[in-house]
Design an enzyme around this catalytic site. Structure first.
Site, short mmCIF file in Angstrom:
data_model
loop_
_atom_site.label_atom_id
_atom_site.label_comp_id
_atom_site.label_asym_id
_atom_site.label_seq_id
_atom_site.Cartn_x
_atom_site.Cartn_y
_atom_site.Cartn_z
N ASP A 66 -0.13 -22.70 14.95
CA ASP A 66 1.04 -22.06 14.35
C ASP A 66 2.07 -23.09 13.88
O ASP A 66 2.72 -22.89 12.86
CB ASP A 66 1.67 -21.10 15.38
CG ASP A 66 2.77 -20.24 14.80
OD1 ASP A 66 2.55 -19.65 13.72
OD2 ASP A 66 3.86 -20.15 15.41
N LYS A 81 7.57 -21.89 22.37
CA LYS A 81 8.38 -20.66 22.38
C LYS A 81 9.06 -20.56 23.74
O LYS A 81 8.54 -21.07 24.74
CB LYS A 81 7.49 -19.44 22.20
CG LYS A 81 6.64 -19.46 20.94
CD LYS A 81 7.35 -18.83 19.79
CE LYS A 81 6.46 -18.71 18.57
NZ LYS A 81 7.24 -18.67 17.32
N HIS A 112 7.22 -23.84 4.86
CA HIS A 112 8.65 -23.66 4.61
C HIS A 112 9.49 -24.78 5.23
O HIS A 112 10.62 -24.99 4.83
CB HIS A 112 9.13 -22.27 5.05
CG HIS A 112 9.33 -22.08 6.51
ND1 HIS A 112 8.30 -21.80 7.38
CD2 HIS A 112 10.44 -22.14 7.28
CE1 HIS A 112 8.78 -21.68 8.60
NE2 HIS A 112 10.08 -21.90 8.58
N HIS A 155 3.70 -27.43 10.01
CA HIS A 155 5.08 -27.93 9.97
C HIS A 155 5.21 -29.32 10.59
O HIS A 155 5.81 -30.22 10.02
CB HIS A 155 6.02 -26.98 10.72
CG HIS A 155 5.94 -25.55 10.29
ND1 HIS A 155 5.77 -25.18 8.98
CD2 HIS A 155 6.01 -24.39 10.99
CE1 HIS A 155 5.75 -23.86 8.90
NE2 HIS A 155 5.88 -23.36 10.10
N LYS A 170 13.32 -27.22 3.88
CA LYS A 170 14.59 -27.30 4.62
C LYS A 170 15.40 -28.49 4.11
O LYS A 170 14.85 -29.55 3.83
CB LYS A 170 14.33 -27.42 6.12
CG LYS A 170 13.76 -26.13 6.72
CD LYS A 170 13.70 -26.19 8.22
CE LYS A 170 12.89 -25.04 8.79
NZ LYS A 170 13.66 -23.85 9.14
N GLU A 227 11.87 -23.44 20.10
CA GLU A 227 12.40 -22.11 19.78
C GLU A 227 12.76 -21.41 21.08
O GLU A 227 12.06 -21.58 22.08
CB GLU A 227 11.34 -21.28 19.06
CG GLU A 227 10.96 -21.86 17.73
CD GLU A 227 9.99 -20.93 17.01
OE1 GLU A 227 10.44 -20.12 16.20
OE2 GLU A 227 8.78 -21.01 17.29
N ARG A 255 0.81 -1.20 0.00
CA ARG A 255 0.00 0.00 0.00
C ARG A 255 0.85 1.27 0.00
O ARG A 255 0.42 2.32 -0.46
CB ARG A 255 -0.91 -0.02 1.23
CG ARG A 255 -2.21 0.66 0.93
CD ARG A 255 -3.28 0.33 1.87
NE ARG A 255 -2.78 0.20 3.23
CZ ARG A 255 -3.56 -0.08 4.26
NH1 ARG A 255 -4.83 -0.26 4.08
NH2 ARG A 255 -3.08 -0.19 5.46
N LYS A 305 0.96 -20.53 5.22
CA LYS A 305 0.08 -20.73 6.34
C LYS A 305 -0.06 -19.43 7.12
O LYS A 305 0.85 -18.62 7.04
CB LYS A 305 0.60 -21.85 7.24
CG LYS A 305 2.00 -21.56 7.82
CD LYS A 305 2.14 -22.09 9.19
CE LYS A 305 1.92 -21.03 10.22
NZ LYS A 305 3.14 -20.41 10.72
C1 BG6 Z 1 6.55 -20.01 11.46
C2 BG6 Z 1 5.79 -19.71 12.72
O1 BG6 Z 1 5.74 -20.71 10.56
O2 BG6 Z 1 7.69 -20.80 11.76
C3 BG6 Z 1 6.68 -19.00 13.71
O3 BG6 Z 1 4.67 -18.90 12.42
C4 BG6 Z 1 7.96 -19.77 13.94
O4 BG6 Z 1 6.00 -18.78 14.94
C5 BG6 Z 1 8.62 -20.15 12.62
O5 BG6 Z 1 8.83 -18.95 14.70
C6 BG6 Z 1 9.78 -21.10 12.84
O6 BG6 Z 1 10.46 -21.28 11.63
P1 BG6 Z 1 12.01 -21.65 11.61
O7 BG6 Z 1 12.31 -21.88 10.17
O8 BG6 Z 1 12.74 -20.51 12.22
O9 BG6 Z 1 12.13 -22.89 12.45
#
Ligand code: BG6
Length: 491
Positions: free
Chosen positions: A237, A341, A180, A242, A184, A218, A51, A150
Site C-alpha cells: 500500500d 497505520k 499522489h 509512495h 505534494k 498515519e 453504474r 496504484k
Molecule cells: C494511499 C494509501 O495511497 O495513501 C492509504 O492507499 C493512505 O492507505 C494514503 O492512507 C495516505 O495518503 P496521504 O496523502 O493522506 O498521506
C-alpha cells in the site's frame, strides 16, 4: 513571486468511479479549485461515469456537497461552484457489460479534437476491463490519455498483466500512473532543493551523509477499507509506490533536465540499484507489525483484527525496512523506511542526517556537537528545516546549540497549499509526465518488493503486535538501534 496560472487547452475528463471516494473527496474538489483559480477553459467538461442510474443533476448535486465538504476551513465560492457544476455531466455505464457505452460515445462525439482524459477512479480490477471497452467502443482518440492509480497489480506478474493490457489500447506516452505523493508540494521542493542549489550536491553522497530516514506515519486505521487493505498491507500500500518514489527523489543522479523521461530514467536506475532483501536477510532488514486495540488522543480504538469481518489476518499494518542502494554515490548509507497505520501522529518526512564533524575543537563545556540534519516535512506543516550548530547567544563562554534554519512554507509564503491532485490532474491535461510513474519504474519497484513478500509469506512468524497509538513494534526501534542510530524525533 505570485502563484502562476498556466492556462490549459480545452479538455474533457471522463471520471470512472464518479460516485466513489476518490472522485468525491479529491478529484471534484481539485477541479473546482482549478476552476476557481481561473485555469479551466470555458469549454472544459467533467463527465462522471458509474453504474448508478443518476442524472446530470444528481451528479451536480453530489458534487456541490463533495466540494463543500472537502474545502476545510476555506469558504465556498458559490458563483464558482455553480459555474463548475455547469461543466459536469453524468452517464451511467455498466463497465462490465454493454449498457451506457453508446451514450458515453455520443456525449464525446463532437469533441474528438480535444484533449480527452479517462480517469479510472475505480477498483483496480476494473482498469483492464475499462481500458478494453474504451478501445472496443472507439472512444480512444489520438489525444486521449488514461489515468490509473496504484495499486498497479499485487506483484510483478500481475502488474505486467495490467500494463500489457492497458498498453494494447493506450501508448505508454498516454498512460499516466499517479502516485499522489509526487504531487505534494514538498516533494516538488525536494527537487528544487537538490537541483536549484549548489550547496547540497557536493555533500549528497556516502562521504557526507550518514543515513536517510523516510517516515510516513498515519494515525488513522483502515477506515472501512479493510477489505482492500487486507489484501495489500503496508508494504504494497505504501512502500512499493509512495515511499520508493520518495527514496528515488532523494537518491537520483542529477537528471539532464526536468523533462519526464530524463527524471524517470534516473529513478529507474535507483530502483534497479536497490540491494535485494529476500529470504536470506529479511529478518535482519525488515519488521512487520499489526496494531492491537489501544488508545489515541481521540479515545480508544479497536485492533486491526477486530475491524475485519474475518477476524483473522497476517497482513501487516506497519513495516520498517533498512534498504541500501548499491551504487557509488550511496554504497553503505542506510535508507530506513517506516510506515504504519494507528501510529501516534500523522507525519510524513524525509530526514537526511549528515556525518558528524571529524574532530571537535571545542572543550567539554561547549556541549555535544549534533550532526547536521535536513528535515523535509511533507505533512503536516510542510517545510524544510536544516539543523545546524550555532553558538548559544550571549555571554557565558562557548556553548553550542543545535537549531533549525526553518523554511515552513505556509507561514513563509502565505499561500494556499494546493492538494496533490490539483497539480497532477492539470499535468495530465498539459501532457507532462514528469510526476507520473513509467511502466518500467512500477515493475522495477515490484521486483524489489516481491522477494520481501515471498520471504514474509514463507516465514512462520506472524507480524509483531503493537498497541494502537505507539510507534510500531519494538523490533522497529531495534532495527535502527542495532546500527547505533535512532529514529528522528522532532524536537
Ligand atoms: C494511499 C494509501 O495511497 O495513501 C492509504 O492507499 C493512505 O492507505 C494514503 O492512507 C495516505 O495518503 P496521504 O496523502 O493522506 O498521506
Amino acid at each position: 513571486m505570485a502563484a502562476r496560472i498556466i492556462a490549459v487547452e480545452p479538455f474533457d475528463i471522463v471520471v470512472f468511479g464518479a460516485s466513489g471516494d476518490l472522485a468525491q473527496r479529491k478529484l471534484l474538489p481539485a477541479l473546482y479549485h482549478r476552476d476557481l483559480a481561473g485555469q479551466l477553459p470555458a469549454e472544459a467538461r467533467v463527465i462522471g461515469v458509474s453504474r448508478r442510474r443518476n442524472t446530470h443533476e444528481d451528479f451536480r448535486q453530489a458534487a456541490r456537497k463533495a466540494v463543500a465538504a472537502n474545502l476545510g476551513s476555506e469558504p465556498v465560492d458559490e458563483a464558482c461552484l455553480e459555474r463548475f457544476c455547469e461543466r459536469l455531466f453524468y452517464i451511467p455505464v455498466d463497465v462490465g457489460a454493454e449498457a451506457g457505452w453508446q451514450e458515453l460515445f455520443d456525449i464525446l462525439r463532437d469533441s474528438e479534437a480535444r484533449i480527452r482524459v479517462f480517469y479510472l477512479a475505480t477498483a483496480p480490477e476494473l482498469f483492464t476491463v475499462i481500458a478494453k471497452k474504451l478501445g472496443a467502443h472507439g472512444l480512444v482518440t489520438p489525444r486521449s490519455r488514461l489515468v490509473v492509480e496504484k495499486p498497479i497489480g499485487k506483484d510483478l506478474a500481475s502488474a505486467r498483466e495490467v500494463n500489457d493490457t492497458i498498453g494494447r489500447v493506450f501508448s505508454e506516452q498516454s498512460i499516466y500512473r499517479i502516485d499522489h505523493y509526487l504531487g505534494k508540494e514538498t516533494v516538488q521542493n525536494l527537487m528544487a532543493l537538490r537541483f536549484a542549489n549548489a550547496l547540497f550536491e557536493p555533500l549528497w553522497n556516502s562521504r557526507y551523509i550518514d543515513n536517510v530516514q523516510i517516515t510516513v506515519a498515519e494515525n488513522i486505521g483502515v477506515e472501512g477499507r479493510g477489505d482492500y487493505y487486507d489484501t495489500a498491507g503496508a508494504l504494497r500500500d505504501m512502500v512499493q509506490n509512495h515511499m520508493l518514489q520518495l527514496l528515488c527523489l532523494v537518491a537520483i543522479e542529477t537528471p539532464a533536465s526536468i523533462e519526464a523521461d530524463a527524471v524517470r530514467d534516473e529513478k529507474l536506475k535507483v530502483l534497479k540499484a536497490l540491494l535485494p532483501v529476500d529470504e536470506r536477510n529479511f529478518s535482519a532488514l525488515t519488521v512487520r507489525g499489526q496494531y492491537r486495540a489501544g488508545a489515541t488522543p481521540k479515545g480508544s480504538v479497536p485492533g486491526y483484527l477486530d475491524e475485519l469481518s474475518s477476524g483473522a489476518s497476517t497482513t501487516e499494518t506497519f513495516t520498517a525496512i533498512r534498504a541500501e542502494i548499491g551504487n557509488w554515490r550511496w554504497a553503505g548509507v542506510p535508507f530506513y523506511l517506516r510506515t504504519g497505520k494507528r501510529l501516534p501522529s500523522r507525519v510524513s518526512e524525509i530526514v537526511v542526517t549528515f556525518r558528524p564533524v571529524p574532530h571537535s575543537v571545542f572543550d567539554g563545556t561547549a556541549g555535544p556537537i549534533t550532526a547536521n540534519r535536513l528535515v523535509i516535512r511533507l505533512q503536516p506543516d510542510e517545510g524544510v528545516k536544516l539543523w545546524l550548530m550555532i553558538k548559544d547567544p550571549g555571554p557565558g563562554g562557548m556553548r553550542l546549540r543545535h537549531v533549525p534554519l526553518d523554511m515552513s512554507f505556509a507561514s513563509a509564503f502565505g499561500v494556499r497549499n494546493p492538494d496533490a491532485y490539483e497539480r497532477l490532474v492539470m499535468d495530465v491535461v498539459r501532457g507532462n509526465q514528469t510526476l507520473f510513474m513509467r511502466r518500467d519504474e512500477v515493475e522495477a519497484a515490484w521486483s524489489w518488493i516481491d522477494p520481501i513478500l515471498d520471504a514474509w509469506r514463507a516465514s512462520d512468524e506472524p507480524p509483531k503486535g503493537y498497541t494502537a497509538g505507539t510507534w510500531g513494534p519494538s523490533a522497529a526501534i531495534a532495527l535502527i538501534e542495532r546500527d547505533g542510530r535512532t529514529w528522528h524525533d522532532e524536537d
